[in-house]
Each structure stands twice: as C-alpha cells, then as structure tokens.
Design an enzyme around this catalytic site. Structure first.
Site, mmCIF file in Angstrom:
data_model
loop_
_atom_site.group_PDB
_atom_site.id
_atom_site.type_symbol
_atom_site.label_atom_id
_atom_site.label_comp_id
_atom_site.label_asym_id
_atom_site.label_seq_id
_atom_site.Cartn_x
_atom_site.Cartn_y
_atom_site.Cartn_z
ATOM 1 N N CYS A 105 0.828 -1.204 0.000
ATOM 2 C CA CYS A 105 0.000 0.000 0.000
ATOM 3 C C CYS A 105 0.865 1.258 0.000
ATOM 4 O O CYS A 105 1.382 1.642 -1.046
ATOM 5 C CB CYS A 105 -0.973 -0.046 1.176
ATOM 6 N N HIS A 112 -3.499 -4.618 0.380
ATOM 7 C CA HIS A 112 -2.861 -5.173 1.575
ATOM 8 C C HIS A 112 -2.894 -6.698 1.454
ATOM 9 O O HIS A 112 -3.750 -7.359 2.048
ATOM 10 C CB HIS A 112 -3.602 -4.718 2.832
ATOM 11 N N GLU A 170 -1.170 -8.791 2.755
ATOM 12 C CA GLU A 170 -0.899 -9.494 4.011
ATOM 13 C C GLU A 170 -2.188 -9.938 4.709
ATOM 14 O O GLU A 170 -2.178 -10.870 5.510
ATOM 15 C CB GLU A 170 -0.061 -8.620 4.951
#
Ligand code: GLN
Length: 550
Positions: free
Chosen positions: A387, A512, A514
């Site tokens: 990001c 994102h 993750e």
C-alpha cells in the site's frame, strides 16, 4: 426439512486484557473445523465507534479489512488466519453499530409507544444479529468472543444478551479465559481466577470450561482449587501455555482434550477424529525449519507497537515456513533513518536479506522509508511494499530514476511539482472519515511474465484494499518508459495495483496482500519475496555487488 439447531460457544475474559482471547477462540474453532463442522466466529466489541477504521494503530493495533470492505478489529485477522476462510462484516458486532441500528429504528417509529431500553431492545437485537450472522455464514457452530474484560461497563449488554440466550436454549457452552500468576516459581495463585469467575457468576453466567493463561504450567493443586471454587469439573480446566508459536495452541488443546469437553456439552460426537495433518506440518516448519532464518526488516512508523503490523508479521511467518526457513524480523523506525548523523541507512539495513515497507498514513517517517527503498533498489536487496510501500516505491523511482526531483504523494506535499501519487478521483469530495477509504476486495489483472504473475499463476486476482491515494495515471507512461513494470492494474479504471523493478527483486502492491495470508495458504507474493531473500542470502556477493539505477 426441520431447521438445523445452531450451537454456540461463548468465550469471555476475566480481570485482565491481553490474555489472547482471540487466539483461544480461533484454536477452539480450529478443532471443530478440523472435524468437519461448519464454524464461524463472531466478535463483540463494546466501544461506541461503529468500526475501528478511525482508531489509531498505536492505541488499538492494526485495522483489519474484510473482503466486503468492513474495517474490523485485528482479532478477525487471527480468526481468518486460523480458519483459512474469509468472514463477513456482520460477524463484527460493535456498540456503535448496535446503537446506530436501535436509534435508526426508534426514529422510524418502530418502537412507537415504548421506552427503548438496553433490556430487552438492545439485547434482543444482539441475539437476533448473532443468529442471522451465523445463518448468513452457513455455520453449524458459532464461536463468539466477548471483547474486553468481565465487569466492563462497555460490554455488559453483550454479557447480558448471552445470559438470556443461554437461558432460552440448551446448546451453548461458556468458556472463560483467566490468568494464574506465580509469585515465585511453584507459587501459583488461583485467587484472580476465582474472583473473575465470581464476577461472571454475578452476571448470571456459570462457565462450563475454564482455560488459564499462566506463567508456569498449571499444577494439579491449582487445577483442583479452580475446580472447587469455580464450580467447573476438573477435567474442564485447561492450560493455555506459552508456546513457540500461537499456531501450536490448537494442537495443545487437542492433546488436552478440549474438544471432548465441548462435544459432551454440545452433544457432538466425542469420538470424531480431527484432520490436522496440514496444520501440524506447517507448525513444524515454523518451530523446526530446515534452513537458517531469513532476516527481514520492516521499516515502519508504528514499530513500537507490534500489534499495528500483526498481519504483516504473520504473513512473513507463513511464507518463511512455506520455504522452510526460520525468520528474524527487525523493526526499524522509519523516522530514525532520516537523521543521517545518527543512523547511516546502510549500517542499519546491511544485515537484512529483505526490506519491507508496510502501509501507513501521515507524513512522519516518509523520507526514511524512501531512503530504505532507495537502498534496497541500489543494493538489490529484495523489496516488498504494501500500500503506502507501493506509493513510496513509485515516488522513489520517480525521483531517482526518472529525474523528477521532489516527486511525492500529495498526501505529504500538496505543492510537489511531480504529484506521482494523488487522491483517487472518488475521494476528492469525501469529507467524512469513517468507512470512506477505498475498502475491500478489488479485482486486479496481472501481466504475464512478471513476478506477480508467477506468484499467483493467474491473470485475475482479488486482494483487499484500504487507501485514499493511488498512482497518478498521468505519470504511468513516464515511469514505464524508465523501466518500472506495472504488473497489475484494476480493470475498470486502470488503477495501478502492482509495480515491480526490472533489475532486481522489488515488488509492491496497492492492496494489503498481508490480510489474506493464512498459515495453510500464505500470500503468494510473500512467498516470492522469501524465495528472493533466500537467494540473496545464499548469493550475496553476486547480487549485492554493484550499485545501479542512477
Ligand atoms: N496513506 C495512503 C493512502 O491513503 C496509504 C494507505 C495505506 O497504506 N493503507 O492511500
């Protein structure tokens, strides 16, 4: 066909926060999921914010985002990482959402003639919400975590709703997580647990199972005391021990017979065996990796509060395990890298085999992050940006490769001559802060022959977002001409989703990625990052030999 009866497991806290209720809840959910039950997890948060999207990560930890764009408490990250499934926004029930709903109803006249009360109106709303959310998720068993500690004013109405629900039906189990301190080795104190249970009992709830966090393994004597004083069978008192990784907890619970106790009370098949083969394999790879640790630097702004980056850290854990390597994370405060007299960037970063810049908001530390990215690019250290980490990768490239001096995001410099990162068009008119980022899962089209494509092996992927700014479309051509690879774009309005360096491993995503990394399914780009870090570690002389890119 008669409707299947839902079953509920409620996890309550005790006199202290931070004991890891989320991990306990997810570990219980995992034992049930591993036996083929359809489970879902719900969280009650008593705060009056509608969601935690406007809360500072320093105060509240990471803001987690679901596919549907709901900003939720970071416990949802734990739930999804353990269960390897995506949950819905309705699984998060906050004080803010509840009151908003009740007041809306009142204004519409739905309670005409009545005074609107916490009991029964708010508690009825909670009970209905829980059942609706469970059905919406197609669940057989719902694991509900009551946020906060017992006795809080904030979560009292949730506790009351659960008391009523238990009275109304017999398919519910209460689990209380407590703390057993040791004043000195062997001197375990069960009084805090006794008081915590009394407090819960005073609210009309008798726990069926007690799980204790302690400094040392719960001794038989403590177990007996807890059983006697708290009205809980001895074989229903369990340990939540210190473990090398949180992912071991389901295995520890399995060994201790937690499932059998739940099964007895919920009338499930006690003999049903779990399938935890894949889980065990992954846990072993974390605990006893074949290869030495990979050293990864996270260059961030909230590094003093590790909870702010919990999904990033966990995605690294998952992907290191996937390549069978250990992991050592270095937390680097980005603003420290700005003061060259104190910190020479190379000195700080030279021992790492991978550099990661995570998401973030606000100006502090931006120049330090850009320095770290420049270092990674010039020294060919594998780089992963998430990001903000993409936006700064682009700013760095524009400044140092494309000759756009002072290129920046308008978030940090409104007057920059080269606004390579700018507000998304739909963000221009937005004035309200809550829930107004570009949020949730968006489609991304990948270019063949790129790192991104080799990671996902697919032309179309979905990843979760939370941002207001984007790569300014009017600079894309200039960046590409100077070698920046745009490997992923949003198909509708061409938002840059993924960018890569050509000359060494460097990849950054607007999404994102993750957030959807799970132990059993690590984020594909993280795996590529780890492979690159391993290669860098094993052949440092070749890859780090020359500076380039100016
Ligand atoms: N501050 C940046 C934006 O709003 C990046 C946000 C983030 O990293 N989540 O676009």
């Amino acid at each position: 066909m008669p409707e299947k009866k839902l079953k509920f497991i409620v996890i309550a806290g005790s006199i202290m926060s931070g004991l890891g209720k989320g991990i306990v809840s997810s570990s219980i959910a995992k034992l049930l999921q591993a036996r083929g039950f359809k489970v879902t997890q719900i969280k009650f948060d008593g705060y009056l914010n509608v969601d935690c999207g406007t809360m500072n990560p320093f105060r509240h930890g990471e803001v987690f985002v679901l596919d549907d764009g709901t900003e939720v408490d970071m416990d949802f990250g734990t739930y999804e990482r353990f269960l390897n499934m995506s949950l819905k926004g309705t699984n998060s029930i906050t004080g803010g959402k509840l009151f908003q709903k009740i007041i809306e109803k009142e204004r519409k006249g739905e309670f005409l003639g009545r005074d609107v009360q916490i009991v029964p109106h708010l508690t009825d709303e909670i009970k209905k919400w829980v059942v609706d959310a469970a059905k919406d998720n197609g669940a057989d068993i719902v694991i509900i975590e009551i946020g906060g500690t017992i006795g809080d004013i904030e979560n009292g109405y949730f506790v009351e709703a659960m008391r009523q629900m238990h009275f109304e039906q017999d398919n519910m189990v209460f689990v209380q997580l407590t703390y057993v301190p040791s004043l000195s080795p062997g001197e375990q104190k069960t009084k805090p647990t006794q008081h915590a249970t009394r407090l819960l009992q005073s609210q009309g709830i008798q726990p069926d199972i007690i799980i204790t966090r302690e400094q040392e393994k719960l001794c038989e004597d403590s177990k007996k005391k807890i059983s006697t004083y708290c009205n809980v069978a001895e074989d229903a008192v369990f340990d939540d021990p210190f473990l090398q990784t949180v992912y071991e907890l389901p295995l520890s619970f399995e060994k201790q017979g937690v499932y059998q106790q739940l099964a007895k009370r919920l009338k499930l098949d006690e003999k049903k065996d779990p399938d935890l083969t894949e889980w065990k394999k992954r846990v072993r790879q974390i605990i006893e990796p074949k290869e030495a640790p990979l050293k990864i630097a996270i260059v961030g702004k909230y590094t003093a509060v590790k909870d702010a980056y919990v999904s990033v850290k966990e995605a690294l854990v998952h992907s290191a395990a996937a390549v069978n390597c250990g992991l050592e994370v270095g937390w680097i405060e980005a603003s420290d890298l700005e003061d060259t007299k104190l910190f020479d960037v190379g000195e700080v970063l030279s021992s790492y085999q991978g550099i990661l810049v995570p998401g973030g908001y606000g100006e502090r530390g931006i120049e330090g992050k850009i320095r770290a990215i420049e270092y990674a690019r010039k020294r060919r250290v594998p780089y992963l940006g998430l990001c903000l980490g993409l936006q700064l990768m682009v700013a760095e490239y524009a400044r140092h490769v494309c000759g756009m001096e002072g290129a920046n995001s308008t978030e940090f410099n409104k007057k920059t001559e080269y606004p390579v990162i700018d507000l998304l068009p739909e963000q221009q008119q937005i004035t309200k802060m809550g829930g107004t980022n570009r949020l949730g899962a968006y489609e991304c089209t990948l270019k063949k022959g790129t790192i991104a494509y080799s990671a996902y092996k697919s032309e179309k992927v979905y990843e979760r977002h939370r941002h207001r700014y984007e790569v300014n479309p009017s600079y894309v051509k200039a960046l590409e001409e100077k070698g920046l690879v745009i490997s992923g774009t949003h198909p509708k309005n061409n938002i840059v989703e993924i960018a890569e360096w050509k000359t060494s491993f460097g990849i950054a995503t607007q999404a994102h990625i993750e957030l959807t990394s799970r132990l059993e399914a690590p984020a594909p780009i993280f795996i590529e990052f780890m492979k690159a870090a391993r290669e860098f570690r094993d052949k440092p002389s070749k890859t780090a030999a020359e500076d380039h890119g100016e």
